[in-house]
Scaffold this motif. Structure first.
Motif, PDB file in Angstrom:
ATOM      1  N   LEU A 218       0.827  -1.204   0.000  1.00  0.00           N
ATOM      2  CA  LEU A 218       0.000   0.000   0.000  1.00  0.00           C
ATOM      3  C   LEU A 218       0.864   1.258   0.000  1.00  0.00           C
ATOM      4  N   GLN A 219       1.991   1.185   0.697  1.00  0.00           N
ATOM      5  CA  GLN A 219       2.924   2.321   0.697  1.00  0.00           C
ATOM      6  C   GLN A 219       3.453   2.577  -0.711  1.00  0.00           C
ATOM      7  N   LEU A 220       3.783   1.503  -1.428  1.00  0.00           N
ATOM      8  CA  LEU A 220       4.275   1.640  -2.795  1.00  0.00           C
ATOM      9  C   LEU A 220       3.223   2.278  -3.696  1.00  0.00           C
ATOM     10  N   VAL A 221       1.981   1.825  -3.557  1.00  0.00           N
ATOM     11  CA  VAL A 221       0.891   2.399  -4.357  1.00  0.00           C
ATOM     12  C   VAL A 221       0.722   3.882  -4.039  1.00  0.00           C
ATOM     13  N   LEU A 222       0.770   4.211  -2.747  1.00  0.00           N
ATOM     14  CA  LEU A 222       0.643   5.613  -2.330  1.00  0.00           C
ATOM     15  C   LEU A 222       1.737   6.473  -2.950  1.00  0.00           C
ATOM     16  N   LEU A 223       2.975   5.982  -2.900  1.00  0.00           N
ATOM     17  CA  LEU A 223       4.094   6.780  -3.392  1.00  0.00           C
ATOM     18  C   LEU A 223       4.102   6.890  -4.915  1.00  0.00           C
ATOM     19  N   ILE A 224       3.559   5.903  -5.596  1.00  0.00           N
ATOM     20  CA  ILE A 224       3.478   5.994  -7.057  1.00  0.00           C
ATOM     21  C   ILE A 224       2.545   7.131  -7.464  1.00  0.00           C
ATOM     22  N   TYR A 225       1.440   7.275  -6.731  1.00  0.00           N
ATOM     23  CA  TYR A 225       0.468   8.315  -7.069  1.00  0.00           C
ATOM     24  C   TYR A 225       0.771   9.646  -6.380  1.00  0.00           C
ATOM     25  N   ALA A 226       1.494   9.607  -5.270  1.00  0.00           N
ATOM     26  CA  ALA A 226       1.870  10.842  -4.565  1.00  0.00           C
ATOM     27  C   ALA A 226       3.327  10.712  -4.128  1.00  0.00           C
ATOM     28  N   PRO A 227       4.268  10.833  -5.062  1.00  0.00           N
ATOM     29  CA  PRO A 227       5.680  10.544  -4.779  1.00  0.00           C
ATOM     30  C   PRO A 227       6.323  11.448  -3.733  1.00  0.00           C
ATOM     31  N   CYS A 228       5.754  12.608  -3.488  1.00  0.00           N
ATOM     32  CA  CYS A 228       6.361  13.544  -2.537  1.00  0.00           C
ATOM     33  C   CYS A 228       5.740  13.448  -1.149  1.00  0.00           C
ATOM     34  N   THR A 229       5.051  12.345  -0.873  1.00  0.00           N
ATOM     35  CA  THR A 229       4.419  12.165   0.429  1.00  0.00           C
ATOM     36  C   THR A 229       5.469  12.135   1.540  1.00  0.00           C
ATOM     37  N   ALA A 230       5.233  12.910   2.584  1.00  0.00           N
ATOM     38  CA  ALA A 230       6.135  12.918   3.741  1.00  0.00           C
ATOM     39  C   ALA A 230       5.854  11.687   4.601  1.00  0.00           C
ATOM     40  N   PRO A 231       6.870  11.128   5.261  1.00  0.00           N
ATOM     41  CA  PRO A 231       8.248  11.619   5.410  1.00  0.00           C
ATOM     42  C   PRO A 231       9.239  10.863   4.536  1.00  0.00           C
ATOM     43  N   PHE A 232       8.790  10.342   3.396  1.00  0.00           N
ATOM     44  CA  PHE A 232       9.626   9.456   2.598  1.00  0.00           C
ATOM     45  C   PHE A 232      10.707  10.226   1.840  1.00  0.00           C
TER      46      PHE A 232
ATOM     47  N   ASN B 198      11.912  20.974  -4.224  1.00  0.00           N
ATOM     48  CA  ASN B 198      11.180  21.006  -5.497  1.00  0.00           C
ATOM     49  C   ASN B 198      10.893  19.599  -6.015  1.00  0.00           C
ATOM     50  N   CYS B 199      10.471  18.741  -5.102  1.00  0.00           N
ATOM     51  CA  CYS B 199      10.215  17.342  -5.457  1.00  0.00           C
ATOM     52  C   CYS B 199       9.213  17.221  -6.596  1.00  0.00           C
TER      53      CYS B 199
ATOM     54  N   GLU C 178       8.661  18.973  -9.099  1.00  0.00           N
ATOM     55  CA  GLU C 178       9.116  19.411 -10.412  1.00  0.00           C
ATOM     56  C   GLU C 178       9.996  18.380 -11.099  1.00  0.00           C
ATOM     57  N   ARG C 179      10.377  17.330 -10.390  1.00  0.00           N
ATOM     58  CA  ARG C 179      11.244  16.311 -10.986  1.00  0.00           C
ATOM     59  C   ARG C 179      10.407  15.373 -11.855  1.00  0.00           C
ATOM     60  N   SER C 180      10.911  15.073 -13.037  1.00  0.00           N
ATOM     61  CA  SER C 180      10.143  14.264 -13.990  1.00  0.00           C
ATOM     62  C   SER C 180      10.795  12.922 -14.308  1.00  0.00           C
ATOM     63  N   ASN C 181      11.916  12.605 -13.650  1.00  0.00           N
ATOM     64  CA  ASN C 181      12.602  11.337 -13.907  1.00  0.00           C
ATOM     65  C   ASN C 181      11.820  10.209 -13.248  1.00  0.00           C
ATOM     66  N   ARG C 182      10.930   9.605 -14.010  1.00  0.00           N
ATOM     67  CA  ARG C 182      10.036   8.587 -13.465  1.00  0.00           C
ATOM     68  C   ARG C 182      10.792   7.339 -13.029  1.00  0.00           C
ATOM     69  N   GLY C 183      11.817   6.965 -13.785  1.00  0.00           N
ATOM     70  CA  GLY C 183      12.592   5.783 -13.427  1.00  0.00           C
ATOM     71  C   GLY C 183      13.280   5.944 -12.082  1.00  0.00           C
ATOM     72  N   PHE C 184      13.821   7.138 -11.842  1.00  0.00           N
ATOM     73  CA  PHE C 184      14.467   7.420 -10.562  1.00  0.00           C
ATOM     74  C   PHE C 184      13.457   7.318  -9.422  1.00  0.00           C
ATOM     75  N   GLN C 185      12.277   7.866  -9.632  1.00  0.00           N
ATOM     76  CA  GLN C 185      11.241   7.832  -8.602  1.00  0.00           C
ATOM     77  C   GLN C 185      10.811   6.402  -8.283  1.00  0.00           C
ATOM     78  N   VAL C 186      10.587   5.606  -9.315  1.00  0.00           N
ATOM     79  CA  VAL C 186      10.159   4.220  -9.099  1.00  0.00           C
ATOM     80  C   VAL C 186      11.243   3.439  -8.363  1.00  0.00           C
TER      81      VAL C 186
END
Length: 219
Positions: free
Chosen positions: A148-162, A169-170, A172-180
């Motif tokens: 569930l945490q993974l699903v949350l972060l995929i849809y809201a990658p800047c969720t605190a405190p991760f 400027n989280c 504004e970053r568009s590098n999807r591979g880095f985020q995943v």
């Protein structure tokens, strides 16, 4: 009581722990008890995970208390921090102390000896049934939470405190591979921290307390 009602659950639990290399012991079917793992690679991975869990919790705490988060984000992040902190503190065993497994082995040895003919009394105990159900719920929770945490972060990658919320400027970053990649790393952190910590909380602490209470009833 422990061997009849609780032991099947940790044996199931230890299969996941073996896959994650997150505990320094295993269950020996031949000996009927827990034994230390001697494999150097597994022990190195376990120690590394202990250190990573501590650093991860420290980074989360710094982000919450020293970062520029709003009050709502701090409260939200504190929930995740507490879950990880409990797991990290519970699983810490960098020195590979055999103490925790000796607790479980003591129950198994005691029930195989003096209490062998009296176990049927506690097997039907309501306390044992409630605790067993609670532990199964814990097993389900620690399996589902990182997903569930993974699903949350995929849809809201800047969720605190991760981790990504610590980057300026989280959004504004568009590098999807880095985020995943970061999200998968954090899910892995969640799995090994929670599975390792739950081993001590569920089977040494909760199982131990229940065992003592049931032994007092019998004796």
């Amino acid at each position: 009581m422990f061997s009849a009602k609780f032991l099947p659950i940790p044996k199931f639990h230890l299969k996941f722990c073996k896959f994650l290399n997150c505990i320094p012991f295993r269950y020996s079917e031949n000996l009927g008890r827990l034994v230390p793992i001697k494999n150097g690679d597994t022990l190195f991975k376990f120690k590394l995970q202990c250190v990573l869990s501590t650093l991860y919790c420290g980074a989360m705490g710094a982000n919450i208390f020293l970062g520029g988060l709003s009050t709502t984000e701090k409260l939200q992040g504190s929930i995740f921090l507490m879950a990880y902190l409990i797991g990290a503190v519970s699983r810490w065993n960098y020195e590979l102390s055999p103490g925790p497994i000796q607790v479980i082995n003591s129950f198994l040895q005691y029930e195989a000896g003096p209490l062998r003919d009296l176990l049927h009394i506690s097997v039907q105990s309501g306390i044992v049934k409630v605790m067993r159900t609670f532990i199964w719920l814990m097993e389900f929770s620690i399996c589902v939470i990182p997903i569930l945490q993974l699903v949350l972060l995929i849809y809201a990658p800047c969720t605190a405190p991760f981790i990504l919320s610590m980057i300026p400027n989280c959004g504004e970053r568009s590098n999807r591979g880095f985020q995943v990649g970061i999200h998968l790393f954090e899910s892995w952190m969640g799995y090994h921290t929670m599975y390792s910590g739950a081993t001590w909380l569920c089977y040494v602490l909760l199982g131990g307390i229940t065992g003592f209470l049931e032994y007092l009833k019998i004796l």
